[in-house]
Motif scaffolding. Sequence first.
Motif, mmCIF file in Angstrom:
data_model
loop_
_atom_site.group_PDB
_atom_site.id
_atom_site.type_symbol
_atom_site.label_atom_id
_atom_site.label_comp_id
_atom_site.label_asym_id
_atom_site.label_seq_id
_atom_site.Cartn_x
_atom_site.Cartn_y
_atom_site.Cartn_z
ATOM 1 N N ILE A 210 0.498 -1.179 0.037
ATOM 2 C CA ILE A 210 -0.139 0.021 -0.031
ATOM 3 C C ILE A 210 0.564 0.530 -0.441
ATOM 4 O O ILE A 210 0.246 1.930 -1.430
ATOM 5 C CB ILE A 210 -1.083 0.275 1.285
ATOM 6 C CG1 ILE A 210 -2.171 -0.878 1.035
ATOM 7 C CG2 ILE A 210 -1.927 1.502 1.632
ATOM 8 C CD1 ILE A 210 -2.989 -1.141 2.313
ATOM 9 N N GLY A 211 1.979 1.170 0.756
ATOM 10 C CA GLY A 211 2.994 2.624 0.594
ATOM 11 C C GLY A 211 3.412 2.685 -0.177
ATOM 12 O O GLY A 211 3.485 3.868 -1.096
ATOM 13 N N GLN A 212 4.227 1.536 -1.282
ATOM 14 C CA GLN A 212 4.901 1.399 -2.189
ATOM 15 C C GLN A 212 4.219 2.035 -3.388
ATOM 16 O O GLN A 212 4.111 2.905 -4.082
ATOM 17 C CB GLN A 212 5.493 0.569 -2.581
ATOM 18 C CG GLN A 212 5.802 0.204 -1.270
ATOM 19 C CD GLN A 212 7.368 0.672 -1.092
ATOM 20 O OE1 GLN A 212 7.982 1.697 -2.640
ATOM 21 N NE2 GLN A 212 8.321 1.225 -0.007
ATOM 22 N N TYR A 213 2.993 1.291 -3.637
ATOM 23 C CA TYR A 213 1.862 1.994 -4.108
ATOM 24 C C TYR A 213 1.483 3.797 -4.201
ATOM 25 O O TYR A 213 1.478 4.524 -5.453
ATOM 26 C CB TYR A 213 0.463 1.017 -4.397
ATOM 27 C CG TYR A 213 -0.920 1.361 -5.633
ATOM 28 C CD1 TYR A 213 -1.076 0.562 -5.990
ATOM 29 C CD2 TYR A 213 -1.925 2.322 -4.789
ATOM 30 C CE1 TYR A 213 -1.707 1.097 -7.742
ATOM 31 C CE2 TYR A 213 -2.546 2.850 -5.740
ATOM 32 C CZ TYR A 213 -2.571 1.922 -7.109
ATOM 33 O OH TYR A 213 -3.645 2.018 -8.127
ATOM 34 N N MET A 217 1.529 6.383 -6.858
ATOM 35 C CA MET A 217 0.551 6.650 -7.673
ATOM 36 C C MET A 217 0.105 8.727 -7.795
ATOM 37 O O MET A 217 -0.278 9.052 -9.384
ATOM 38 C CB MET A 217 -0.916 6.755 -7.223
ATOM 39 C CG MET A 217 -1.030 5.216 -7.422
ATOM 40 S SD MET A 217 -0.983 4.632 -9.045
ATOM 41 C CE MET A 217 0.056 3.911 -9.434
ATOM 42 N N PRO A 218 0.216 9.675 -7.303
ATOM 43 C CA PRO A 218 0.929 10.685 -7.846
ATOM 44 C C PRO A 218 1.790 11.470 -8.805
ATOM 45 O O PRO A 218 1.410 11.831 -9.550
ATOM 46 C CB PRO A 218 1.791 11.848 -6.610
ATOM 47 C CG PRO A 218 1.440 10.800 -5.884
ATOM 48 C CD PRO A 218 1.809 8.526 -6.561
ATOM 49 N N PRO A 223 -5.170 8.863 -7.694
ATOM 50 C CA PRO A 223 -5.334 8.324 -5.880
ATOM 51 C C PRO A 223 -4.572 7.072 -5.474
ATOM 52 O O PRO A 223 -4.128 6.044 -6.305
ATOM 53 C CB PRO A 223 -6.815 8.379 -5.656
ATOM 54 C CG PRO A 223 -7.271 8.049 -7.227
ATOM 55 C CD PRO A 223 -6.519 8.600 -8.599
ATOM 56 N N GLY A 224 -4.015 7.790 -4.376
ATOM 57 C CA GLY A 224 -3.609 6.431 -3.113
ATOM 58 C C GLY A 224 -4.799 5.170 -3.039
ATOM 59 O O GLY A 224 -5.727 5.603 -3.080
ATOM 60 N N ILE A 225 -4.398 4.464 -2.086
ATOM 61 C CA ILE A 225 -5.105 3.099 -1.699
ATOM 62 C C ILE A 225 -5.452 2.845 -0.341
ATOM 63 O O ILE A 225 -4.072 3.343 0.568
ATOM 64 C CB ILE A 225 -5.298 1.876 -2.116
ATOM 65 C CG1 ILE A 225 -4.058 1.270 -2.012
ATOM 66 C CG2 ILE A 225 -5.751 2.157 -3.827
ATOM 67 C CD1 ILE A 225 -3.640 0.072 -2.900
ATOM 68 N N GLU A 230 -7.925 -3.014 -2.600
ATOM 69 C CA GLU A 230 -8.340 -1.876 -3.826
ATOM 70 C C GLU A 230 -7.514 -1.718 -4.803
ATOM 71 O O GLU A 230 -7.136 -1.275 -5.723
ATOM 72 C CB GLU A 230 -8.717 -0.288 -2.906
ATOM 73 C CG GLU A 230 -9.174 -0.695 -2.140
ATOM 74 C CD GLU A 230 -9.300 0.709 -0.654
ATOM 75 O OE1 GLU A 230 -8.238 1.163 -1.057
ATOM 76 O OE2 GLU A 230 -10.227 1.041 -0.112
ATOM 77 N N LEU A 231 -5.292 -2.626 -3.823
ATOM 78 C CA LEU A 231 -4.717 -2.809 -4.895
ATOM 79 C C LEU A 231 -5.690 -2.895 -6.625
ATOM 80 O O LEU A 231 -5.599 -2.441 -7.917
ATOM 81 C CB LEU A 231 -4.202 -3.365 -4.416
ATOM 82 C CG LEU A 231 -2.958 -3.728 -5.967
ATOM 83 C CD1 LEU A 231 -2.045 -2.393 -6.025
ATOM 84 C CD2 LEU A 231 -1.426 -4.631 -5.295
ATOM 85 N N LEU A 232 -5.549 -4.359 -6.944
ATOM 86 C CA LEU A 232 -6.330 -4.906 -8.179
ATOM 87 C C LEU A 232 -7.487 -3.869 -8.839
ATOM 88 O O LEU A 232 -7.598 -3.442 -9.965
ATOM 89 C CB LEU A 232 -6.760 -6.422 -7.737
ATOM 90 C CG LEU A 232 -5.692 -7.048 -8.621
ATOM 91 C CD1 LEU A 232 -6.047 -7.057 -9.284
ATOM 92 C CD2 LEU A 232 -4.926 -7.643 -7.221
ATOM 93 N N PRO A 233 -8.848 -3.505 -7.910
ATOM 94 C CA PRO A 233 -9.782 -2.508 -8.633
ATOM 95 C C PRO A 233 -9.381 -1.388 -9.298
ATOM 96 O O PRO A 233 -9.547 -0.560 -9.635
ATOM 97 C CB PRO A 233 -10.865 -2.623 -7.768
ATOM 98 C CG PRO A 233 -11.021 -3.530 -7.083
ATOM 99 C CD PRO A 233 -9.390 -4.133 -7.107
ATOM 100 N N ALA A 234 -8.177 -0.937 -7.947
ATOM 101 C CA ALA A 234 -7.403 0.458 -7.947
ATOM 102 C C ALA A 234 -6.697 0.531 -10.271
ATOM 103 O O ALA A 234 -6.735 1.833 -10.918
ATOM 104 C CB ALA A 234 -6.962 1.445 -7.276
ATOM 105 N N SER A 235 -5.809 -0.294 -10.624
ATOM 106 C CA SER A 235 -5.061 -0.453 -11.127
ATOM 107 C C SER A 235 -6.248 -0.865 -12.102
ATOM 108 O O SER A 235 -4.882 -0.402 -13.660
ATOM 109 C CB SER A 235 -4.215 -2.166 -11.257
ATOM 110 O OG SER A 235 -4.983 -3.094 -11.070
ATOM 111 N N ARG A 236 -6.735 -0.799 -12.358
ATOM 112 C CA ARG A 236 -7.947 -0.513 -13.614
ATOM 113 C C ARG A 236 -7.823 0.451 -13.967
ATOM 114 O O ARG A 236 -8.597 0.684 -15.675
ATOM 115 C CB ARG A 236 -9.362 -1.528 -13.376
ATOM 116 C CG ARG A 236 -9.170 -3.055 -13.199
ATOM 117 C CD ARG A 236 -10.846 -3.030 -12.715
ATOM 118 N NE ARG A 236 -11.818 -3.179 -13.752
ATOM 119 C CZ ARG A 236 -12.221 -4.400 -14.324
ATOM 120 N NH1 ARG A 236 -11.776 -5.639 -13.611
ATOM 121 N NH2 ARG A 236 -13.223 -4.434 -15.018
#
Length: 398
Positions: A210-213, A217-218, A223-225, A230-236
């Motif tokens: 989560i921290g590395q993601y 992202m910025p 946005p972050g997670i 939430e990682l897989l959905p956010a990557s979409r």
Amino acid sequence: MRTHGARPYDSASVNSVSLVQKTRTSCHSQRPSLPRAFGVFRPIVLLKTVRGEILRSREKAEIAVKKGIGWLALSPPFDSWVRCQLWTRVNVVYAHYVGKSVPYFADFYVGSTIERFARDLAALKKHFEFASLAEVVRQDPSRGKPSRPLLALTFDDGFDTLRNGVMEVLDHYAIRATSFVATSTIGNVNLMWRNKLSAIRALREESLYIGQYNSLMPKVGLPGISRGDELLPASRDWPMALKEELVDLLWRACDMPALEEFLDEHRPYFTWEGLERWLAAGHGVGLHTATHPFCSRLGTEGIRAEIEEPAALLKATLGLRFLPFSYPFGVRLGAAAERQLYEDGVFDCAFGINGLVPQGTPAYRLERASMEENLTFNVFGNVLLEGIRRPAGRRSAI
């Protein structure tokens, strides 16, 4: 008499000092104890817990409803009507990975063991006659009506079915399947980006990825997670042109094993030699793009790189005369674009994942039903629901 350096008596100063002391005393006396302070956050924690329970309850209720509809579809008086409808459909089912849970598929795994896979095929065989994908797509009335509706079995993502026992199950039931491959992973030279994300989630602490993601992202304005799921959905939402770069940056930032070592250990995908053996056994090969993007977000260059060139590669390398195509995520190109690819001979048919469609549907607009979860509902129950939803004037008697 004033002493040098001494502060004269000042009633206002004394009063202000007293006020500060009283205020401090008052603040200390009013400061809540630690347990009381935590009590402020209890409603928030409670709301999150309740929300999670509601979502889980909805999922359980949805599963129960689907099971019930699937059971109804195979029970009198509905079963005979559903079977009649299946004669009029292009019946194709799909799966992905079959076997024990592995890191690169852990996020998507729904218990598709070899044993369950065999049971599901046995159940389907009671209602269908398995055929190759080409036979199902190109059903020829002049060959006579089979004893049961035809059904084709397909696999997405190009996982190696020669090494995990799937081939033996298919041989046992005399089933000829089609494997849709992502050409960038053939030979285990790369791990598909979604499989990389799954492996990161399976092998690393949630707080780390989560921290590395959130640090990455910025750089792309996303946005972050706050939670691991939430990682897989956010990557979409990633730009498709940057997905490989972003996932590789995250892989390294999470101190994952060297990719070559990971692939040597797991060897998830078909090799070119494996695909030749698969074809020699009577099975088929289809295209699942080069790198598994969301095809709806591809421009002209993306279509060329993800579909046209990989299709030509498969045909030339494997000598394919029939090349089906399946959309990653079931997300299609626009109708005009996919029709043009079909008419140009890039592929012979194209599939989404929205259930069984009627015969007569254009070959470039076909769909499939999942056999990984809610099999009875996806194959039989959906057909029953479609009949119920039709306008009364168009509905056949059930």
